[in-house]
Design a protein around this motif. Structure first.
Motif, PDB file in Angstrom:
ATOM      1  N   ALA A 143      33.571  40.347  50.076  1.00  0.00           N
ATOM      2  CA  ALA A 143      33.949  39.812  48.763  1.00  0.00           C
ATOM      3  C   ALA A 143      35.465  39.714  48.646  1.00  0.00           C
ATOM      4  CB  ALA A 143      33.376  40.692  47.654  1.00  0.00           C
ATOM      5  N   THR A 144      36.157  40.706  49.178  1.00  0.00           N
ATOM      6  CA  THR A 144      37.623  40.703  49.146  1.00  0.00           C
ATOM      7  C   THR A 144      38.184  39.562  49.983  1.00  0.00           C
ATOM      8  OG1 THR A 144      37.731  43.074  48.755  1.00  0.00           O
ATOM      9  CG2 THR A 144      39.669  42.058  49.763  1.00  0.00           C
ATOM     10  N   LEU A 180      44.018  43.776  47.683  1.00  0.00           N
ATOM     11  CA  LEU A 180      43.419  42.755  46.832  1.00  0.00           C
ATOM     12  C   LEU A 180      44.477  41.832  46.246  1.00  0.00           C
ATOM     13  CD1 LEU A 180      41.103  45.127  44.738  1.00  0.00           C
ATOM     14  CD2 LEU A 180      40.622  44.091  46.963  1.00  0.00           C
ATOM     15  N   GLU A 197      33.499  45.486  40.349  1.00  0.00           N
ATOM     16  CA  GLU A 197      32.233  45.347  41.069  1.00  0.00           C
ATOM     17  C   GLU A 197      31.935  46.593  41.893  1.00  0.00           C
ATOM     18  OE1 GLU A 197      30.045  42.308  44.260  1.00  0.00           O
ATOM     19  OE2 GLU A 197      32.048  41.857  43.492  1.00  0.00           O
ATOM     20  N   LEU A 233      37.194  42.467  41.383  1.00  0.00           N
ATOM     21  CA  LEU A 233      36.785  43.089  42.640  1.00  0.00           C
ATOM     22  C   LEU A 233      36.643  44.598  42.493  1.00  0.00           C
ATOM     23  CD1 LEU A 233      39.001  41.042  45.123  1.00  0.00           C
ATOM     24  CD2 LEU A 233      36.510  40.958  44.940  1.00  0.00           C
ATOM     25  N   SER A 270      42.622  38.740  41.299  1.00  0.00           N
ATOM     26  CA  SER A 270      41.218  39.084  41.558  1.00  0.00           C
ATOM     27  C   SER A 270      40.945  40.576  41.454  1.00  0.00           C
ATOM     28  CB  SER A 270      40.823  38.607  42.965  1.00  0.00           C
ATOM     29  OG  SER A 270      41.017  37.222  43.120  1.00  0.00           O
ATOM     30  N   ALA A 286      31.921  44.949  50.416  1.00  0.00           N
ATOM     31  CA  ALA A 286      33.134  44.899  49.595  1.00  0.00           C
ATOM     32  C   ALA A 286      34.242  44.148  50.325  1.00  0.00           C
ATOM     33  CB  ALA A 286      33.590  46.316  49.254  1.00  0.00           C
TER      34      ALA A 286
END
Length: 490
Positions: free
Chosen positions: A438-439, A359, A370, A367, A363, A435
């Protein structure tokens, strides 16, 4: 690195549970054994020092891995008695367009080292450890040797590889194919950044020594190259002085952002030799318990650890600090008792739909929050959640892809769930994919040891600017595309 087989190994030759492999039938694309019928039309197999097996037990084992999610059945398994065997069988498979995958300890989680209707090469027999002495700066080892064995051999001479993954019973060839991250990465880079030379067998069956100055295109295509261009059969690893003892700290935190910020401070300052962290569930089942794990090496590597100096300015809860002094190897192998307990309880054979992400630092709070907000103790099972920062300036291997950030974070949700509960496994794979998306949207990527459904397009995106060099190396060194199809890259 060559391996001289014993006379017993040579005599064992090509036996398969009492039968002998007598050839390969190109028409049926199967191995023929004694007593299986006519030998007409068979292609003879190379003379081997080790064994080529086709028995049910061996094929079933090679059709599975630590993930227990994907199952692809090979035609045969090679247990090489020498590097020559690997060369001979890769050439044979290249000629007959049989796909090939090396397998170390079988710790992949998503079928990465499996190959349908092909050949699995078990590298565990390539386990030599070269000469060691107190003045050595490197050691050459076989690809199948486990990191625990390397550590023990080196520590006996006051030396150590600088970086270890948390679990030591992985093969050298396996971790060098993906990267090899650990709590020392912020100081020394990944395991792939501490290799001075490789011995490999290309997809065309060529045995090559490569390094940053000798066939550098191949060297850089193999390290963290996910097995796409060559099979690692040996590696020369960098060594550094080893401490005799370490001080191991577990520091509790009450909120995520403070925990992450203190981790970042520690890796930027280099105050500790090892920095990681875990997230666990509280009494209500919410993943809000944060533990910073830090280790300071003692003499002769560093000074005797001073708690006041090492913990100064950190914002953990001082009432919950745990500190212990450990022998260096005991620290490295600290997971062994927990692994033994999981095996005894039958939990080691659970499915492992792991999520492993890298990551961008800015962020990371959002992240991770979530994913953690949606995580339940049931879905994690007897697994663990890891999160810790690394320093990008310590990473020098082109194919180990990381976010474009000075201090990215590894975030790993290492789930374990009953393998027969396929509905839960499929749901968790979907969660992993969400996931990852989103990453990726935030500029992050995956660390490719987990279970994230990936397409060819995803892989091109993953490798980014390094893709043209990887693709060129694939064309050069594995022109028929026989190596490691389980990754799904090409």
């Amino acid at each position: 690195m060559s391996h001289t087989p014993s006379r017993r190994t040579v005599l064992r030759g090509l036996t398969v549970t009492g039968a002998a492999v007598v050839g390969f039938d190109p028409a049926t694309r199967s191995w023929a054994v004694t007593g299986s019928g006519s030998g007409r039309g068979l292609t003879g197999i190379p003379r081997l020092d080790g064994t080529l097996v086709t028995d049910e037990s061996s094929l079933a084992e090679a059709s599975d891995d630590f993930g227990h999610i994907v199952h692809r059945r090979p035609l045969a398994v090679l247990r090489p008695g020498s590097v020559r065997d690997v060369v001979a069988m890769v050439r044979f498979c290249n000629e007959h367009r049989l796909q090939v995958a090396p397998r170390g300890q079988g710790h992949a989680t998503f079928g990465q080292a499996q190959v349908k209707d092909g050949l699995v090469i078990e590298t565990a027999t390539l386990a030599d450890i070269g000469p060691l002495g107190p003045d050595r700066t490197t050691v050459t080892v076989g690809a199948g040797v486990r990191w625990s064995e390397v550590a023990k051999a080196a520590i006996a001479h006051g030396l150590t590889p600088p970086v270890f993954t948390d679990y030591l019973e992985l093969s050298v060839g396996g971790t060098l194919s993906v990267g090899g991250l650990g709590g020392q990465t912020h100081r020394y880079g990944a395991q792939v950044d501490n290799v001075t030379e490789l011995q490999v067998v290309t997809g065309a069956g060529e045995l090559v020594r490569c390094s940053p100055s000798r066939r550098p295109d191949l060297f850089h295509a193999v390290l963290a190259g996910l097995g796409q261009c060559a099979v690692i059969v040996g590696a020369t690893l960098r060594l550094v002085p080893a401490p005799e003892t370490v001080r191991h700290y577990l520091l509790p935190y009450g909120d995520l952002e403070t925990f992450l910020e203190d981790q970042r401070t520690l890796v930027q300052e280099g105050r500790f030799d090892y920095v990681e962290g875990q997230v666990s569930a509280d009494s209500a089942g919410a993943f809000r318990v944060y533990t910073l794990e830090a280790v300071a090496y003692g003499p002769p590597v560093g000074p005797t650890p001073d708690d006041t100096v090492l913990l100064r300015g950190l914002r953990h809860d001082p009432s919950g600090v745990q500190a212990s002094d450990l022998a260096y190897y005991d620290f490295l192998d600290r997971l062994a008792p927990a692994v033994a307990a999981l095996k005894e309880a039958g939990l080691w054979t659970y499915a492992h739909p792991w999520l492993n992400l890298l990551l961008p630092g800015p962020s990371t709070p959002a992240l991770t929050a979530e994913v953690l907000d949606a995580l339940t103790p049931t879905d994690l099972g007897p697994g663990v959640v890891l999160v810790y920062p690394i320093r990008r300036d310590r990473l020098t291997t082109p194919l180990l892809r990381t976010p474009d950030d000075a201090v990215p974070y590894l975030f790993a949700v290492l789930r374990a769930t009953p393998p027969d509960d396929t509905a839960t496994v499929d749901r968790l794979l979907s969660v992993n994919r969400s996931a990852y998306e989103a990453t990726a949207a935030a500029g992050g990527t995956q660390y490719p040891v987990g279970s994230i459904p990936f397409t060819h397009t995803d892989w091109r995106t993953h490798f980014g600017s390094a893709w043209p060099r990887l693709a060129a190396a694939k064309r050069t060194y594995d022109p028929r595309g026989i190596l490691v199809p389980g990754q799904g890259i090409f």
